[in-house]
Write a protein that holds these residues in place. Structure first.
Motif, PDB file in Angstrom:
ATOM      1  N   ASP A 294       0.811  -1.213   0.000  1.00 21.85           N
ATOM      2  CA  ASP A 294       0.000   0.000   0.000  1.00 21.85           C
ATOM      3  C   ASP A 294       0.849   1.271   0.000  1.00 21.85           C
ATOM      4  O   ASP A 294       0.366   2.344  -0.294  1.00 21.85           O
ATOM      5  CB  ASP A 294      -0.918   0.025   1.217  1.00 21.85           C
ATOM      6  N   ALA A 295       2.131   1.157   0.361  1.00 24.70           N
ATOM      7  CA  ALA A 295       3.009   2.328   0.423  1.00 24.70           C
ATOM      8  C   ALA A 295       3.708   2.506  -0.920  1.00 24.70           C
ATOM      9  O   ALA A 295       4.014   1.528  -1.605  1.00 24.70           O
ATOM     10  CB  ALA A 295       4.042   2.145   1.525  1.00 24.70           C
ATOM     11  N   PRO A 296       3.965   3.756  -1.327  1.00 28.56           N
ATOM     12  CA  PRO A 296       4.658   3.953  -2.602  1.00 28.56           C
ATOM     13  C   PRO A 296       6.096   3.457  -2.564  1.00 28.56           C
ATOM     14  O   PRO A 296       6.756   3.537  -1.530  1.00 28.56           O
ATOM     15  CB  PRO A 296       4.601   5.462  -2.821  1.00 28.56           C
ATOM     16  N   LEU A 297       6.537   2.940  -3.668  1.00 30.54           N
ATOM     17  CA  LEU A 297       7.924   2.495  -3.822  1.00 30.54           C
ATOM     18  C   LEU A 297       8.772   3.751  -4.051  1.00 30.54           C
ATOM     19  O   LEU A 297       8.487   4.532  -4.955  1.00 30.54           O
ATOM     20  CB  LEU A 297       8.019   1.553  -5.018  1.00 30.54           C
ATOM     21  N   PRO A 298       9.798   3.977  -3.253  1.00 33.37           N
ATOM     22  CA  PRO A 298      10.586   5.204  -3.404  1.00 33.37           C
ATOM     23  C   PRO A 298      11.277   5.283  -4.768  1.00 33.37           C
ATOM     24  O   PRO A 298      11.768   4.278  -5.280  1.00 33.37           O
ATOM     25  CB  PRO A 298      11.626   5.118  -2.285  1.00 33.37           C
ATOM     26  N   ASP A 299      11.301   6.476  -5.324  1.00 33.39           N
ATOM     27  CA  ASP A 299      12.040   6.707  -6.565  1.00 33.39           C
ATOM     28  C   ASP A 299      13.533   6.619  -6.286  1.00 33.39           C
ATOM     29  O   ASP A 299      13.993   6.966  -5.198  1.00 33.39           O
ATOM     30  CB  ASP A 299      11.745   8.107  -7.116  1.00 33.39           C
ATOM     31  N   VAL A 300      14.277   6.178  -7.283  1.00 31.89           N
ATOM     32  CA  VAL A 300      15.736   6.250  -7.267  1.00 31.89           C
ATOM     33  C   VAL A 300      16.044   7.374  -8.252  1.00 31.89           C
ATOM     34  O   VAL A 300      15.965   7.185  -9.469  1.00 31.89           O
ATOM     35  CB  VAL A 300      16.381   4.914  -7.715  1.00 31.89           C
ATOM     36  N   ILE A 301      16.329   8.563  -7.715  1.00 30.72           N
ATOM     37  CA  ILE A 301      16.391   9.736  -8.587  1.00 30.72           C
ATOM     38  C   ILE A 301      17.344  10.789  -8.012  1.00 30.72           C
ATOM     39  O   ILE A 301      17.542  10.846  -6.803  1.00 30.72           O
ATOM     40  CB  ILE A 301      14.968  10.328  -8.798  1.00 30.72           C
TER      41      ILE A 301
ATOM     42  N   GLY B  88       9.043   2.797 -14.921  1.00 33.09           N
ATOM     43  CA  GLY B  88       8.243   1.588 -15.025  1.00 33.09           C
ATOM     44  C   GLY B  88       6.762   1.923 -15.021  1.00 33.09           C
ATOM     45  O   GLY B  88       6.373   3.084 -14.845  1.00 33.09           O
ATOM     46  N   ILE B  89       5.946   0.907 -15.178  1.00 35.79           N
ATOM     47  CA  ILE B  89       4.498   1.121 -15.179  1.00 35.79           C
ATOM     48  C   ILE B  89       4.014   1.327 -13.745  1.00 35.79           C
ATOM     49  O   ILE B  89       3.477   2.359 -13.400  1.00 35.79           O
ATOM     50  CB  ILE B  89       3.779  -0.073 -15.842  1.00 35.79           C
ATOM     51  N   ASN B  90       4.216   0.317 -12.911  1.00 36.48           N
ATOM     52  CA  ASN B  90       3.885   0.376 -11.486  1.00 36.48           C
ATOM     53  C   ASN B  90       4.576  -0.791 -10.801  1.00 36.48           C
ATOM     54  O   ASN B  90       4.994  -1.747 -11.470  1.00 36.48           O
ATOM     55  CB  ASN B  90       2.370   0.343 -11.254  1.00 36.48           C
ATOM     56  N   PRO B  91       4.727  -0.731  -9.492  1.00 36.34           N
ATOM     57  CA  PRO B  91       5.394  -1.840  -8.812  1.00 36.34           C
ATOM     58  C   PRO B  91       4.537  -3.099  -8.816  1.00 36.34           C
ATOM     59  O   PRO B  91       3.313  -3.023  -8.648  1.00 36.34           O
ATOM     60  CB  PRO B  91       5.568  -1.332  -7.377  1.00 36.34           C
ATOM     61  N   GLY B  92       5.191  -4.219  -8.990  1.00 39.43           N
ATOM     62  CA  GLY B  92       4.525  -5.486  -8.735  1.00 39.43           C
ATOM     63  C   GLY B  92       4.445  -5.680  -7.227  1.00 39.43           C
ATOM     64  O   GLY B  92       5.075  -4.955  -6.449  1.00 39.43           O
ATOM     65  N   LEU B  93       3.696  -6.666  -6.807  1.00 41.85           N
ATOM     66  CA  LEU B  93       3.512  -6.888  -5.374  1.00 41.85           C
ATOM     67  C   LEU B  93       4.832  -7.206  -4.677  1.00 41.85           C
ATOM     68  O   LEU B  93       5.106  -6.689  -3.595  1.00 41.85           O
ATOM     69  CB  LEU B  93       2.490  -7.999  -5.150  1.00 41.85           C
ATOM     70  N   LEU B  94       5.673  -8.034  -5.286  1.00 42.19           N
ATOM     71  CA  LEU B  94       6.958  -8.368  -4.684  1.00 42.19           C
ATOM     72  C   LEU B  94       7.860  -7.131  -4.595  1.00 42.19           C
ATOM     73  O   LEU B  94       8.540  -6.914  -3.587  1.00 42.19           O
ATOM     74  CB  LEU B  94       7.657  -9.480  -5.462  1.00 42.19           C
ATOM     75  N   SER B  95       7.869  -6.309  -5.622  1.00 41.84           N
ATOM     76  CA  SER B  95       8.658  -5.071  -5.591  1.00 41.84           C
ATOM     77  C   SER B  95       8.216  -4.177  -4.445  1.00 41.84           C
ATOM     78  O   SER B  95       9.039  -3.600  -3.735  1.00 41.84           O
ATOM     79  CB  SER B  95       8.530  -4.315  -6.916  1.00 41.84           C
ATOM     80  N   ALA B  96       6.913  -4.067  -4.255  1.00 39.76           N
ATOM     81  CA  ALA B  96       6.398  -3.218  -3.183  1.00 39.76           C
ATOM     82  C   ALA B  96       6.799  -3.746  -1.814  1.00 39.76           C
ATOM     83  O   ALA B  96       7.217  -2.986  -0.947  1.00 39.76           O
ATOM     84  CB  ALA B  96       4.879  -3.112  -3.286  1.00 39.76           C
ATOM     85  N   VAL B  97       6.689  -5.048  -1.620  1.00 38.02           N
ATOM     86  CA  VAL B  97       7.047  -5.633  -0.332  1.00 38.02           C
ATOM     87  C   VAL B  97       8.536  -5.478  -0.052  1.00 38.02           C
ATOM     88  O   VAL B  97       8.944  -5.140   1.052  1.00 38.02           O
ATOM     89  CB  VAL B  97       6.619  -7.121  -0.275  1.00 38.02           C
ATOM     90  N   LYS B  98       9.369  -5.683  -1.086  1.00 43.37           N
ATOM     91  CA  LYS B  98      10.818  -5.584  -0.898  1.00 43.37           C
ATOM     92  C   LYS B  98      11.339  -4.149  -0.945  1.00 43.37           C
ATOM     93  O   LYS B  98      12.469  -3.878  -0.546  1.00 43.37           O
ATOM     94  CB  LYS B  98      11.546  -6.404  -1.970  1.00 43.37           C
TER      95      LYS B  98
ATOM     96  N   GLN C 248      11.949  -2.611  -3.746  1.00 41.43           N
ATOM     97  CA  GLN C 248      12.935  -2.662  -4.823  1.00 41.43           C
ATOM     98  C   GLN C 248      12.235  -2.689  -6.182  1.00 41.43           C
ATOM     99  O   GLN C 248      11.323  -3.488  -6.400  1.00 41.43           O
ATOM    100  CB  GLN C 248      13.790  -3.927  -4.688  1.00 41.43           C
ATOM    101  N   HIS C 249      12.706  -1.861  -7.073  1.00 39.27           N
ATOM    102  CA  HIS C 249      12.151  -1.819  -8.419  1.00 39.27           C
ATOM    103  C   HIS C 249      12.525  -3.086  -9.185  1.00 39.27           C
ATOM    104  O   HIS C 249      13.643  -3.592  -9.057  1.00 39.27           O
ATOM    105  CB  HIS C 249      12.688  -0.590  -9.167  1.00 39.27           C
ATOM    106  N   PHE C 250      11.594  -3.575  -9.989  1.00 35.16           N
ATOM    107  CA  PHE C 250      11.822  -4.745 -10.849  1.00 35.16           C
ATOM    108  C   PHE C 250      12.394  -5.919 -10.046  1.00 35.16           C
ATOM    109  O   PHE C 250      13.381  -6.532 -10.428  1.00 35.16           O
ATOM    110  CB  PHE C 250      12.741  -4.385 -12.030  1.00 35.16           C
ATOM    111  N   ALA C 251      11.754  -6.239  -8.914  1.00 31.47           N
ATOM    112  CA  ALA C 251      12.295  -7.229  -7.980  1.00 31.47           C
ATOM    113  C   ALA C 251      11.956  -8.679  -8.335  1.00 31.47           C
ATOM    114  O   ALA C 251      12.640  -9.583  -7.862  1.00 31.47           O
ATOM    115  CB  ALA C 251      11.805  -6.937  -6.563  1.00 31.47           C
TER     116      ALA C 251
END
Length: 177
Positions: free
Chosen positions: A8-15, A25-35, A37-40
């Motif tokens: 439910d929390a936004p994945l932080p940008d690496v910027i 990317g389009i949006n985080p997958g569930l695993l990316s959000a939990v970890k 990490q982008h493209f996890a």
């Protein structure tokens, strides 16, 4: 290191300011959000394509995403909401994400914004006939590219094909002061 977040929390940008490329990317997958990490997801080919195209000298792991800044690269997403599949997003969410991406590009001033996912790009920016590769328009002052979605679910592009398109982008960036 980025702390894990809930889906439910936004994945932080690496910027950072003045990157060579801001990948979107389009949006985080569930695993990316939990970890956090982008493209996890292990089957995602973003990190291998990035390396094989020459953007990074070695294959980075999603947990090493902060190292992208050392190579003048960054990552964000069109939509912050995590989903199992990108087709769960509404057109309104994608268009709002497009507006946010324009703001990010204006504030951080990357040379290139590379949207990773042609269908999401077409919807977010109302460019129904857009094709993979460089686009005629800009985002803020940044050149605009559209890259194929590196998800393992995208059977249209094998890893070698992805690396080749990423490599075309890298060649253009390398030739630009």
């Amino acid at each position: 290191m980025t702390a894990p977040v809930s889906h439910d929390a936004p994945l932080p940008d690496v910027i950072a300011p003045n990157l060579d490329v801001l990948f979107c990317g389009i949006n985080p997958g569930l695993l990316s959000a939990v970890k956090g990490q982008h493209f996890a997801r292990p089957g995602n080919r973003f990190w291998p394509a990035l390396h094989l195209s020459g953007f990074t000298p070695r294959l980075l792991k999603p947990a090493e995403q902060a190292e992208l800044l050392d190579y003048r690269l960054g990552i964000t997403n069109l939509v912050a909401r995590a989903t199992a599949k990108a087709d769960e997003l509404s057109p309104e969410e994608l268009r709002a994400g497009g507006a946010r991406l324009i703001e990010l590009a204006a504030n951080y001033r990357p040379k290139v914004v590379a949207v990773v996912g042609i269908t999401a790009y077409r919807t977010a920016f109302d460019r129904r006939k857009a094709k993979i590769g460089p686009q005629p328009e800009r985002i803020a002052d940044a050149r605009l590219w559209v890259l194929p979605n590196p998800s393992g679910l995208n059977a249209h592009f094998q890893l070698a094909d992805l690396a080749a398109v990423f490599g075309e982008l890298r060649s253009e960036v390398a030739q630009t002061p």
